[in-house]
Design a protein around this motif. Structure first.
Motif, mmCIF file in Angstrom:
data_model
loop_
_atom_site.group_PDB
_atom_site.id
_atom_site.type_symbol
_atom_site.label_atom_id
_atom_site.label_comp_id
_atom_site.label_asym_id
_atom_site.label_seq_id
_atom_site.Cartn_x
_atom_site.Cartn_y
_atom_site.Cartn_z
ATOM 1 N N GLN A 174 1.282 -1.017 -0.333
ATOM 2 C CA GLN A 174 0.022 0.338 0.076
ATOM 3 C C GLN A 174 1.139 1.403 -0.589
ATOM 4 O O GLN A 174 2.397 1.101 0.418
ATOM 5 C CB GLN A 174 -1.268 0.237 1.343
ATOM 6 C CG GLN A 174 -2.286 0.854 1.556
ATOM 7 C CD GLN A 174 -3.636 -0.246 2.177
ATOM 8 O OE1 GLN A 174 -4.025 -1.094 1.468
ATOM 9 N NE2 GLN A 174 -3.755 0.440 2.944
ATOM 10 N N SER A 176 1.465 5.161 1.710
ATOM 11 C CA SER A 176 0.745 6.014 2.288
ATOM 12 C C SER A 176 1.741 7.050 2.210
ATOM 13 O O SER A 176 2.869 7.878 2.577
ATOM 14 C CB SER A 176 1.425 4.959 3.683
ATOM 15 O OG SER A 176 1.052 6.342 4.838
ATOM 16 N N GLY A 177 0.656 8.161 1.600
ATOM 17 C CA GLY A 177 1.433 9.204 1.431
ATOM 18 C C GLY A 177 2.559 8.652 0.519
ATOM 19 O O GLY A 177 2.020 9.030 -1.315
ATOM 20 N N ASN A 179 5.007 6.832 0.936
ATOM 21 C CA ASN A 179 5.797 5.749 1.387
ATOM 22 C C ASN A 179 5.714 4.320 0.994
ATOM 23 O O ASN A 179 4.091 3.908 1.246
ATOM 24 C CB ASN A 179 6.083 5.627 3.268
ATOM 25 C CG ASN A 179 6.296 7.084 3.683
ATOM 26 O OD1 ASN A 179 7.350 7.537 3.358
ATOM 27 N ND2 ASN A 179 5.928 8.006 4.316
ATOM 28 N N TRP A 180 5.812 3.751 0.343
ATOM 29 C CA TRP A 180 5.757 1.860 0.265
ATOM 30 C C TRP A 180 5.628 1.168 1.579
ATOM 31 O O TRP A 180 6.355 1.242 1.985
ATOM 32 C CB TRP A 180 6.099 2.332 -1.005
ATOM 33 C CG TRP A 180 5.481 0.686 -1.906
ATOM 34 C CD1 TRP A 180 4.884 -0.729 -1.176
ATOM 35 C CD2 TRP A 180 6.305 0.054 -3.157
ATOM 36 N NE1 TRP A 180 4.558 -1.887 -2.400
ATOM 37 C CE2 TRP A 180 5.912 -1.221 -3.191
ATOM 38 C CE3 TRP A 180 6.753 0.164 -3.828
ATOM 39 C CZ2 TRP A 180 5.930 -2.414 -4.488
ATOM 40 C CZ3 TRP A 180 7.217 -0.284 -5.002
ATOM 41 C CH2 TRP A 180 6.738 -1.774 -5.053
ATOM 42 N N VAL A 181 4.383 0.293 1.721
ATOM 43 C CA VAL A 181 4.178 0.162 2.536
ATOM 44 C C VAL A 181 4.477 -1.599 2.473
ATOM 45 O O VAL A 181 3.393 -1.717 1.596
ATOM 46 C CB VAL A 181 3.426 -0.206 3.921
ATOM 47 C CG1 VAL A 181 4.086 -1.085 4.917
ATOM 48 C CG2 VAL A 181 3.622 1.802 4.286
ATOM 49 N N ASP A 199 -3.638 -2.942 9.586
ATOM 50 C CA ASP A 199 -4.475 -1.577 9.625
ATOM 51 C C ASP A 199 -3.810 -0.720 10.898
ATOM 52 O O ASP A 199 -3.540 0.458 10.466
ATOM 53 C CB ASP A 199 -5.921 -1.956 10.332
ATOM 54 C CG ASP A 199 -6.632 -2.406 9.346
ATOM 55 O OD1 ASP A 199 -6.117 -2.507 7.478
ATOM 56 O OD2 ASP A 199 -7.663 -2.815 9.084
ATOM 57 N N LEU A 202 0.125 0.478 9.174
ATOM 58 C CA LEU A 202 -0.800 1.243 8.144
ATOM 59 C C LEU A 202 -0.820 2.533 8.452
ATOM 60 O O LEU A 202 -0.600 3.899 8.396
ATOM 61 C CB LEU A 202 -1.540 1.546 7.233
ATOM 62 C CG LEU A 202 -0.918 -0.346 6.089
ATOM 63 C CD1 LEU A 202 -2.823 -0.550 5.660
ATOM 64 C CD2 LEU A 202 -0.919 0.683 5.752
ATOM 65 N N SER A 203 -1.737 2.630 9.718
ATOM 66 C CA SER A 203 -1.787 4.566 10.247
ATOM 67 C C SER A 203 -0.958 4.721 11.570
ATOM 68 O O SER A 203 -0.769 5.271 11.326
ATOM 69 C CB SER A 203 -2.789 3.414 11.703
ATOM 70 O OG SER A 203 -3.860 3.175 10.817
ATOM 71 N N VAL A 205 2.275 4.639 10.390
ATOM 72 C CA VAL A 205 3.268 5.210 9.043
ATOM 73 C C VAL A 205 1.819 6.188 8.232
ATOM 74 O O VAL A 205 3.114 7.277 8.386
ATOM 75 C CB VAL A 205 2.933 4.136 8.423
ATOM 76 C CG1 VAL A 205 3.970 4.750 6.954
ATOM 77 C CG2 VAL A 205 4.103 3.242 8.222
ATOM 78 N N ASP A 206 1.214 6.323 8.175
ATOM 79 C CA ASP A 206 0.061 7.835 8.149
ATOM 80 C C ASP A 206 0.445 8.643 9.158
ATOM 81 O O ASP A 206 0.802 9.755 7.994
ATOM 82 C CB ASP A 206 -1.348 6.906 8.302
ATOM 83 C CG ASP A 206 -2.181 6.219 7.442
ATOM 84 O OD1 ASP A 206 -1.134 6.179 6.304
ATOM 85 O OD2 ASP A 206 -3.113 5.211 6.605
#
Length: 376
Positions: A174, A176-177, A179-181, A199, A202-203, A205-206
């Motif tokens: 995914q 995120s901004g 940033n590839w996660v 989730d 990811l949150s 990193v967001d």
């Protein structure tokens, strides 16, 4: 997913522990007995050695591995106990070349893992005994993410689980901004727990803000050629393996992954020597530009296939290093070089296709390392 495999085909996709500094403690000299007499002199103080700290990349985001998810969330995802570990260690235990986690970290990314102590590398396929979660975060990856989507389609991003498997395995890619996660989970108790953990990561990193400045290789680091023949020619590779037929430097093709993107962004050649007109090959050349810091870390934990041993390579400068590690019965061997601040690894594969031609793998990797030293 762009990775090389030493069997007869290429396979699937191609890890942040906390960066460590070098702590130096001065040794205190033993007490010196006092001797009476006019000629007795005060003992000279022992000088404190001066050792420069190693320059190590730091995350360009203001989060660390421990910030990605709570201990309770990680423990609750699995029925088997997992603990924080170095993902580079986990990868190299399964496939001994320079892991792409170091390329991610060189670019200021995160490479984090919690597992049950089993090895796991995408280059060698799935280990059914592995349980854990691995997180790679590649910053400034907008263009690379677009390339990933172009290859796999608009629905490439998201969380995908295999609920039919027991226990459950899930993967996440995914953006995120910028940033590839990339999150991989194996051995989850359920799809729900795996999704909840993804989730939460990811949150985190967001919500991350800017961290350290992007790492720059030390000024004294020697430049590396952009292609493998610039380090070891195809003719030198053929001679090192004592082959009657030519080989050529080849590069894995097909697919795209975060690890492949990090390797491309960081630069430095990464290839294998293939027989002409075939995917099968005899060995590989891997590099990490400015990777002296990474080799210093890796050498402390490498035990598979064996603990690295110093080896004499003609042409190395006094500040350079060479280490050899071979599997039992020399089924495969590697020489790791630190030349001009770069980590360069040459690898003679354990490929059944090599058995009829009787490759001496120890001799081969020493010859490859000698050719590299002569060039660089």
């Amino acid at each position: 997913m762009n990775t090389l495999i030493h069997a007869r085909r290429l396979s699937g996709s191609l890890a942040l522990v906390l960066a460590v500094g070098l702590i130096v403690t001065a040794c205190t000299p033993p007490d010196v007995p006092v001797i009476d007499g006019p000629e007795t002199a005060e003992p000279a103080p022992t000088p404190t050695p001066t050792i420069e700290p190693v320059s190590v990349p730091m995350p360009v985001l203001d989060i660390e591995c421990a910030d990605l998810a709570s201990t309770a969330s990680i423990a609750g995802t699995f029925t088997t106990a997992v603990s924080v570990t170095d993902p580079s260690n986990t990868m190299m235990d399964a496939y001994p070349v320079i892991p792409k986690s170091y390329h991610v970290r060189s670019l200021g990314g995160l490479a984090c893992e919690w597992n049950n102590g089993e090895p796991q590398s995408t280059a060698t396929g799935t280990n059914p005994d592995y349980v854990g979660v691995r997180v790679l975060v590649l910053p400034n990856a907008t263009d690379q993410w677009a390339r990933y989507v172009d290859y796999y389609g608009d629905d490439a991003g998201g969380i995908y689980c295999s609920p039919a498997s027991d226990p459950v395995s899930c993967s996440t890619d995914q953006i995120s901004g910028t940033n590839w996660v990339d999150i991989t989970i194996a051995g989850a108790s359920s799809e729900a727990t795996a999704t909840a953990l993804s989730d939460e990561i990811l949150s985190a990193v967001d919500a991350a803000g800017p961290g350290a400045d992007a790492w720059v290789v030390p000024a004294e680091t020697a430049p590396l050629p952009t292609e493998c023949p610039g380090i070891i020619s195809d003719a030198d590779a053929q001679a090192a393996f004592a082959l009657d037929v030519p080989v050529q430097a080849a590069y894995a093709a097909g697919g795209w992954s975060l690890g492949a993107a990090a390797s491309e962004d960081w630069g430095g050649p990464y290839c294998y020597w293939a027989f002409l007109g075939a995917d099968a090959g005899v060995g590989a050349l891997n590099t990490l530009r400015g990777g002296a810091w990474a080799w210093q870390e890796a050498r402390a934990f490498i035990t598979v296939p064996s603990v690295p041993q110093p080896v004499a390579i003609p042409g190395l400068a006094a500040s350079d290093e060479a280490w050899i590690r071979c599997a039992p019965a020399e089924a495969y061997c590697l020489v790791d070089l630190v030349i001009g601040g770069n980590w360069i690894s040459v690898y003679a594969w354990a490929d059944e296709g090599m058995e009829p031609i009787g490759v001496d793998r120890r001799t081969a990797v020493i010859a490859l390392a000698t050719a590299a030293a002569a060039t660089l």
